[in-house]
Design a protein around this motif. Sequence first.
Motif, PDB file in Angstrom:
ATOM      1  N   SER A  38       0.837  -1.210   0.000  1.00 25.79           N
ATOM      2  CA  SER A  38       0.000   0.000   0.000  1.00 25.79           C
ATOM      3  C   SER A  38       0.864   1.248   0.000  1.00 25.79           C
ATOM      4  O   SER A  38       0.590   2.205  -0.733  1.00 25.79           O
ATOM      5  CB  SER A  38      -0.910   0.016   1.232  1.00 25.79           C
ATOM      6  OG  SER A  38      -1.840  -1.025   1.165  1.00 25.79           O
ATOM      7  N   ALA A  39       1.910   1.235   0.834  1.00 23.17           N
ATOM      8  CA  ALA A  39       2.784   2.409   0.903  1.00 23.17           C
ATOM      9  C   ALA A  39       3.484   2.634  -0.437  1.00 23.17           C
ATOM     10  O   ALA A  39       3.644   3.781  -0.882  1.00 23.17           O
ATOM     11  CB  ALA A  39       3.801   2.223   2.018  1.00 23.17           C
ATOM     12  N   ALA A  40       3.872   1.545  -1.079  1.00 19.37           N
ATOM     13  CA  ALA A  40       4.496   1.682  -2.402  1.00 19.37           C
ATOM     14  C   ALA A  40       3.508   2.268  -3.399  1.00 19.37           C
ATOM     15  O   ALA A  40       3.861   3.141  -4.204  1.00 19.37           O
ATOM     16  CB  ALA A  40       5.004   0.320  -2.886  1.00 19.37           C
ATOM     17  N   ALA A  41       2.274   1.797  -3.348  1.00 22.17           N
ATOM     18  CA  ALA A  41       1.249   2.333  -4.253  1.00 22.17           C
ATOM     19  C   ALA A  41       0.990   3.805  -3.970  1.00 22.17           C
ATOM     20  O   ALA A  41       0.614   4.557  -4.862  1.00 22.17           O
ATOM     21  CB  ALA A  41      -0.041   1.532  -4.101  1.00 22.17           C
ATOM     22  N   ASP A  42       1.203   4.224  -2.706  1.00 17.79           N
ATOM     23  CA  ASP A  42       1.021   5.632  -2.327  1.00 17.79           C
ATOM     24  C   ASP A  42       2.313   6.434  -2.488  1.00 17.79           C
ATOM     25  O   ASP A  42       2.407   7.556  -1.975  1.00 17.79           O
ATOM     26  CB  ASP A  42       0.544   5.715  -0.867  1.00 17.79           C
ATOM     27  CG  ASP A  42      -0.939   5.382  -0.721  1.00 17.79           C
ATOM     28  OD1 ASP A  42      -1.695   5.698  -1.662  1.00 17.79           O
ATOM     29  OD2 ASP A  42      -1.327   4.818   0.308  1.00 17.79           O
ATOM     30  N   GLN A  43       3.291   5.855  -3.135  1.00 21.71           N
ATOM     31  CA  GLN A  43       4.586   6.520  -3.401  1.00 21.71           C
ATOM     32  C   GLN A  43       5.335   6.869  -2.111  1.00 21.71           C
ATOM     33  O   GLN A  43       6.058   7.848  -2.055  1.00 21.71           O
ATOM     34  CB  GLN A  43       4.381   7.824  -4.211  1.00 21.71           C
ATOM     35  CG  GLN A  43       3.435   7.727  -5.378  1.00 21.71           C
ATOM     36  CD  GLN A  43       4.051   6.987  -6.558  1.00 21.71           C
ATOM     37  OE1 GLN A  43       5.190   7.245  -6.931  1.00 21.71           O
ATOM     38  NE2 GLN A  43       3.317   6.059  -7.121  1.00 21.71           N
TER      39      GLN A  43
END
Lengths: 686, 246
Positions: free
Chosen positions: B214-219
């Motif tokens: 999720s954090a990766a998807a949120d940059q």
Amino acid sequence: MTEDQNGSNPGQSNPGQSNPGQHAGYADNRVFQSRYREVTCSAIIFGVVAGTVMNAAITYAGLKLGFTIGGSAIAAVLGFGVLRGMLGRGTILETNVAQTIASAVNTSNSGIIFTVPVLFLIGYELTITSLDFWFITLAGVAGAVLGTAFIIPLRKQMIDIERLRFPTGTAVASILKSPGAGPAKAVVLVVGIVVGMLIFIPTQFETLGWGEGLSHLPFIGTESKPAAGFVDDESVNAGKLLGLPRQFELIFAIAPFALGAGYLTGRAGLYVLAGGILAYFFLTPVAFAWGWMPETVTAEQAPSFGFGAFNRPLGIGVLLGGAMMGVVFSLPAIREALKSIMAAGKVEGGGEELGARTLAISVITAFILLFLTADLVGNRPLNHNCPVSGDPIDRGSVNIEYGGYMIGCSSSESAAAWDALEGARKDELLASLNARPGLLAGLNPHLRAAVIAVVGSLWIWLAGIIIAQCTGMTDWSPISGMALLTVVLVLALAGSGAVVGAVLIGAALCVAVTLAADMMQDMKTGYLVGAQPRRQQIVELALVGIGPVISMLTLILIANSNIKQGGPAFGPGTPTTAPQAQALEAVITGVQGGEMPYALYGLGALVGALLGLGAFPGLGVLVGLSMYLPFHYIATYGIGCVVNILISRWKGSDWAESWGVPFSAGLIVGESLLALVINMYILFAD
Amino acid sequence: MRWLGSLLIWGSLGVGTLAAVTAYRPSLEAVAASSSPLTLNAPAGKDHQDPTTPLVSPDGDAPIVLSRELVDRLRAADVHRVGVREFAFSRWSERYWFLAAIAGLVAGAVLMRRVATNEAISATDEETKRDPVRALNQAAVEIDALIEKVASGSMEGKDQLQQILDGLDVVQSTHFETFIACGPQLIRQLGLSRYAQLMDRFAAAQRRLYRAWSAAADQNEPESLDSLRVGRARLYEALERLPADA
């Protein structure tokens, strides 16, 4: 061991190494810092506002139509629009918190509207200034806190260990994760939403005032012969189309949410379908053919008679027995989950899970609230007029206990005269008020209220587990069945005249179990997006009490509006017929008239418990659930299950999961979103 | 055996529930023989020829007691069963069918449990067994490699995040799915309590890796990397609770 018992600093770790001993030393709370937006003011404000609006709109629509819709998927989509689109800063986890709050505030409406309107239907007066109104509201708040606090300790068991599917929770996670899942999956999700809306909207033509409904569309039917009888506004009667005898009810609801939920459930959903087939294609036709139904029941009426007379009570019994057996089999896992939570409470700063102490405080507070409301409601006079003088009973009346009820007398002289009456005369008064003594009639009134509050709380705990299991396995939550059992239980304990008390506990239970199910759906979503359970649990527990207040205020507003227009508060003759409350009214009058089929519940429970003895402990729950639910939804749900199985065989399970889940999530969201818009339209148009 | 067990369970379920339907619908003979007065719910059984003229018309809300005269009248009209409000085990003519169904359900459950045990034992055959230890080890190795690759800073920020998303998708959909599918086998080997302890750690790892995703998807690269590391640590804790021969 909990996740915070090792205290090394993540910053000291060499990320390139893979030494297990070293990796095991991370302290999770150090990583769960605020740099990644999760619980924020915007998420809380959005959640409360969205939840309040949805709650009011769905309360109204539920009173009109008889069913409600879940708010998680809608809130997830709206949350994306507002937090990410308009404010431009929402993260996946922040939107998850927003949807958690919104659905917690919204969800209690079904608990209120399935129970409270029954008081109006049987002639009670409830106004915003009456104490009963606030007692019931407080009971709803107590139920909300109890339901949430009771189910939190079972998160680990149901989600981490049993790994229940929670189709709506999975669907919401799919929506939340769409920004990172790539454009193709986002497109599939949007296509699912559009398809869901397109399937659902024809069922709403009449509600929206667009013509006379689906069955009158030119390509389906004609004005004189709408749809030749096989399509109505909400379902397709395939049985009629295939020429099956009328007692076989092969009807498919036009319900994309059921289709999507069935797909997300997959193979396990076939057991649900099997239970529905048993009830509607075996028991009902055989009972009809062998002359076990009243002669006045025609072939066309056989399915609905069978549903009320034996399928529903047997189904509720099977469900109850199956769920209890499931709890027994899960005891070792529950014990480990509880141990893990107890250990989490000992960690400085709290672990990832809300500690046992906070939960215990919540449960005790809610229990006290429930006891006080049960005591205050249960120990008010049963009668409205003095049995001796005939004068109306007011606050200055003298109350005397008889047969487990408080009998109000207008003065001390009247009270003395009542005391002197023969038992038979006193019994006559109770009989005239449909008030037979309950099992606890011999107890002190306050002790009786305490026992009812304890039994009510225990029942809320058990019912919460049952409902959470049902939603975890299938997405269906048999709330009205639990409400029915609650009212029967309280009337058995307190006496058949204790209707307000029974409805009060019933409302608390219904709110509790709906929130228990919602909590677990949200926790599943949280799991799939990597949210910290503790944070979700805190926001839900802190804000969950708002929902019952909103629902009760909306309810009383609608009742006043109906009364002002010269009609009754609810029921036939008003725009809000409150169908579920009418069903509960039938149960209350059934209990008062001695018509409850208790033996069927017991026999069903025995069968359900034994079904769970086999290799699959959840079998009783699945079969019982489908016997109790209307078949047309089960049939559509079954299509979803079968499609999942076929696609998995044809394209492989990875493909079915990767592309089928976002599409199914879209179907659920499409229907929910459109239903909300239509509910709002109805609210403002009326 | 499985086939027989399923047949027993579903057959007994059908017979048992069908018998239960008659619990409140005794035969007129049983009603006539009853020592206590019964209350009629609705007459049943004759036929469905004329629903507008029922044999018994209720008088308002008053309960209809099945008197001897009424029973005789119903008999004369060829009624065989009536719906009553009272239940009595002795009056329930299909009770033996129900008891037989209960016995069938118990026998079916025993058979199905045996089948499940036998299948779990045969699953320990090395050729057919899914290997949970190997699945978790491979997941850990891949996450180690992913962390190393990302932390080395050899890629552009966006590529690094995409790497995390892609890498975690593979781990979740392959090794983790394989491990989760080993559940029944692990429960048999470890017992439910130890299995619960194992899954407690595994779930903590999986949730952390979802957070990393999720954090990766949120940059949010730092959060993603931290979560990856904690997730890996939890994974090793899960491995420690998994016997090597599982």
